[in-house]
Motif scaffolding. Sequence first.
Motif, PDB file in Angstrom:
ATOM      1  N   GLN A   1      40.405 -80.093  -1.392  1.00 30.06           N
ATOM      2  CA  GLN A   1      41.612 -79.507  -1.994  1.00 30.06           C
ATOM      3  C   GLN A   1      41.409 -78.009  -2.245  1.00 30.06           C
ATOM      4  O   GLN A   1      40.388 -77.585  -2.763  1.00 30.06           O
ATOM      5  N   GLY A   2      42.399 -77.211  -1.841  1.00 33.24           N
ATOM      6  CA  GLY A   2      42.351 -75.774  -2.053  1.00 33.24           C
ATOM      7  C   GLY A   2      41.741 -74.992  -0.907  1.00 33.24           C
ATOM      8  O   GLY A   2      41.827 -73.756  -0.891  1.00 33.24           O
ATOM      9  N   HIS A   3      41.140 -75.674   0.051  1.00 38.81           N
ATOM     10  CA  HIS A   3      40.583 -75.013   1.229  1.00 38.81           C
ATOM     11  C   HIS A   3      41.569 -75.159   2.385  1.00 38.81           C
ATOM     12  O   HIS A   3      42.042 -76.263   2.675  1.00 38.81           O
ATOM     13  N   ASP A   4      41.872 -74.063   3.065  1.00 37.24           N
ATOM     14  CA  ASP A   4      42.840 -74.138   4.158  1.00 37.24           C
ATOM     15  C   ASP A   4      42.188 -74.499   5.487  1.00 37.24           C
ATOM     16  O   ASP A   4      42.884 -74.825   6.446  1.00 37.24           O
ATOM     17  N   LEU A   5      40.841 -74.460   5.551  1.00 36.69           N
ATOM     18  CA  LEU A   5      40.152 -74.791   6.803  1.00 36.69           C
ATOM     19  C   LEU A   5      38.797 -75.415   6.487  1.00 36.69           C
ATOM     20  O   LEU A   5      38.032 -74.883   5.684  1.00 36.69           O
ATOM     21  N   VAL A   6      38.515 -76.550   7.133  1.00 32.18           N
ATOM     22  CA  VAL A   6      37.191 -77.172   7.095  1.00 32.18           C
ATOM     23  C   VAL A   6      36.549 -76.966   8.464  1.00 32.18           C
ATOM     24  O   VAL A   6      37.157 -77.256   9.497  1.00 32.18           O
ATOM     25  N   ILE A   7      35.315 -76.440   8.465  1.00 31.20           N
ATOM     26  CA  ILE A   7      34.574 -76.222   9.708  1.00 31.20           C
ATOM     27  C   ILE A   7      33.392 -77.175   9.687  1.00 31.20           C
ATOM     28  O   ILE A   7      32.410 -76.963   8.969  1.00 31.20           O
ATOM     29  N   ALA A   8      33.483 -78.259  10.440  1.00 29.52           N
ATOM     30  CA  ALA A   8      32.442 -79.289  10.466  1.00 29.52           C
ATOM     31  C   ALA A   8      31.583 -79.075  11.711  1.00 29.52           C
ATOM     32  O   ALA A   8      32.056 -79.257  12.839  1.00 29.52           O
ATOM     33  N   ILE A   9      30.344 -78.700  11.522  1.00 31.00           N
ATOM     34  CA  ILE A   9      29.449 -78.398  12.643  1.00 31.00           C
ATOM     35  C   ILE A   9      28.260 -79.354  12.596  1.00 31.00           C
ATOM     36  O   ILE A   9      27.538 -79.436  11.604  1.00 31.00           O
ATOM     37  N   GLY A  10      28.087 -80.100  13.693  1.00 31.22           N
ATOM     38  CA  GLY A  10      26.986 -81.057  13.768  1.00 31.22           C
ATOM     39  C   GLY A  10      27.155 -82.247  12.865  1.00 31.22           C
ATOM     40  O   GLY A  10      26.169 -82.853  12.435  1.00 31.22           O
ATOM     41  N   ALA A  11      28.414 -82.590  12.579  1.00 27.79           N
ATOM     42  CA  ALA A  11      28.675 -83.637  11.592  1.00 27.79           C
ATOM     43  C   ALA A  11      29.843 -84.515  12.028  1.00 27.79           C
ATOM     44  O   ALA A  11      30.747 -84.073  12.735  1.00 27.79           O
ATOM     45  N   GLN A  12      29.810 -85.751  11.567  1.00 29.00           N
ATOM     46  CA  GLN A  12      30.942 -86.650  11.735  1.00 29.00           C
ATOM     47  C   GLN A  12      32.043 -86.250  10.769  1.00 29.00           C
ATOM     48  O   GLN A  12      31.780 -85.750   9.674  1.00 29.00           O
ATOM     49  N   VAL A  13      33.270 -86.506  11.165  1.00 31.51           N
ATOM     50  CA  VAL A  13      34.438 -86.241  10.312  1.00 31.51           C
ATOM     51  C   VAL A  13      35.026 -87.593   9.879  1.00 31.51           C
ATOM     52  O   VAL A  13      35.825 -88.172  10.560  1.00 31.51           O
ATOM     53  N   PHE A  14      34.659 -88.037   8.726  1.00 31.42           N
ATOM     54  CA  PHE A  14      33.531 -87.713   7.872  1.00 31.42           C
ATOM     55  C   PHE A  14      32.665 -88.952   7.801  1.00 31.42           C
ATOM     56  O   PHE A  14      33.074 -90.019   8.247  1.00 31.42           O
ATOM     57  N   ARG A  15      31.482 -88.858   7.206  1.00 28.25           N
ATOM     58  CA  ARG A  15      30.630 -90.040   7.092  1.00 28.25           C
ATOM     59  C   ARG A  15      31.019 -90.787   5.823  1.00 28.25           C
ATOM     60  O   ARG A  15      30.624 -90.440   4.720  1.00 28.25           O
TER      61      ARG A  15
ATOM     62  N   LEU B   1      38.241 -77.989  12.021  1.00 31.78           N
ATOM     63  CA  LEU B   1      37.600 -77.745  13.304  1.00 31.78           C
ATOM     64  C   LEU B   1      36.260 -78.460  13.311  1.00 31.78           C
ATOM     65  O   LEU B   1      35.506 -78.380  12.334  1.00 31.78           O
ATOM     66  N   GLN B   2      35.968 -79.152  14.397  1.00 27.69           N
ATOM     67  CA  GLN B   2      34.689 -79.868  14.518  1.00 27.69           C
ATOM     68  C   GLN B   2      33.957 -79.401  15.772  1.00 27.69           C
ATOM     69  O   GLN B   2      34.534 -79.303  16.846  1.00 27.69           O
ATOM     70  N   ILE B   3      32.652 -79.117  15.609  1.00 25.36           N
ATOM     71  CA  ILE B   3      31.786 -78.823  16.747  1.00 25.36           C
ATOM     72  C   ILE B   3      30.636 -79.816  16.697  1.00 25.36           C
ATOM     73  O   ILE B   3      29.919 -79.913  15.699  1.00 25.36           O
TER      74      ILE B   3
END
Length: 538
Positions: free
Chosen positions: A265-279, A296-298
């Motif tokens: 909450q309150g974040h306009d962008l989540v940058i998930a790198i090397g991670a599952q969305v979500f565990r 964004l997921q990498i």
Amino acid sequence: MTDQKTIHDVTYDLLRTLGITTVFGNPGSTEQTFLQDFPADFTYVLALQEASAVAMADGFAQATGKPALVNLHTAAGTGNGMGSLVAAYRANTPLIVTAGQQTREMSIVDPYLNNPDATTMPKPWVKWAFEPARAEDVPAAFMRAYAVAMQPPMGPVFLSIPLDDWQKPALGPAVVRTISTSVTPDCERLRGFADRINRAKNPLLLLGPEVDRAGGWEAGIAFAEKLGAPVHASALTDRVSFPENHRLYAGPMPMTIDEVNRVIQGHDLVIAIGAQVFRYYPYVAGEYLPEGTDLLQITVDPHLASIAPVGDSLVGDVRIALEHLFEMVDAPKGRPAPTPLNRDRAVITSKPSEPLTADEVYHTLSTVKPDDAAVVMESTSTMAELLQWLPTTRTGSFFATGSGGIGWGVPGAVGVALGDRERGVNRKIVATIGDGSFQYSIQSIWTAAQHELPIVFVVLRNGAYAILKSFALLEKTPNVPALDLPGLDISALATGFGCRTANVETTDELASEFKAALEADGPTVIVVSTQAELPHLG
């Protein structure tokens, strides 16, 4: 004219060329033709149970960054090893798992120890399962197994080999091939991700276990510091990818959909790198993302990209992606620094007549643990206390199960210690293990004792499956049986397996015995009486 080489000769030559000279296993009758005349430049690591052999190989491969070879006993041994194979698959560990098979000439009559459909059992927990159609194909099958195991996303593979194949004549030397072990991300798509990151007002960064596995620790720090965003770890992570004492570190993500939503909450962008969305772990319903938040997921793993319920994904090596993103993103101007993680938690102390709290145990360990020691964790109910008092501050120094199954931690610690020895690294391994978890693979400490490994096993003896008691409360399931563990004499068992042991009741005793363990030649098992505290699940 020289004698023609056998399949056995050529395969060992190939393994030697590939740098795979350590074999983990427990010998069976269908494997002895492979193990006969075992070369002097190879090492055989004996485990007393096949699940432990696989987990040891897993820890070894994670520590060395090279594939490990496991030799199991036909169908029965493969069955024993399956739980640890699941963990290796989830952790993207490159293993070549072999199992002996009955003689080809008898397979039609399904003899004793035959595995009539050998490649089915390990699926879906291997990248590739194969039984060569003829003996002459065995060396090429090993070469392909190596290539599949090492190509991203890395993972275990399985070969079933009839016992009469090894002494048959080979067609010639094995063909040795090289393969790429990283895949560069699509630069155009990565540039588009960078543009979206630059437009974000209040981003949040999630660095998952792939970053540490890819050697991206420093790249992750550099990118996070340039971005100036809070950094979270994956929930229940098997590797730590960002220093947990860093000013930007904001702790692990929660384990439920609802609580993840609240953190974001309150974040306009989540940058998930090397991670599952979500565990996720327990089911507590909620929205995957708050309204107005993008993701964004990498990841190197196409599977993790495909199962993400929200956001846009890019597949490629995460270390390379982080290095490129560092050059592509702009340092923000005027973005307020994130609120630091509160580390001012007081030690929750026990009364003089009570067992120690988890806080007291980990706080005490924090005063005596060497800074460069690696931690292996399998005390699920005390994860919060470990993070509080023993933060991971170095790459490649935290290991936990990739699957959540019990029994990985003890043999995993043995494998990490053997891997350190293989690569010439001298450090202590501190393995914090629950008393229930310790029983699943207690025979692994015999291997630790035989190899005189520098491991301190700290067994938190709370007399219960505390994590399951928390689940019983969360799921409103009263009167679940068999959640208590009375009558375990862990130190007596550890002594029987050849380990130095100690029972401690106070923080002073714990500190004293731990210091003595650091000076000992070989492993020590310290059993600490603790309270059965119930962890928060969501």
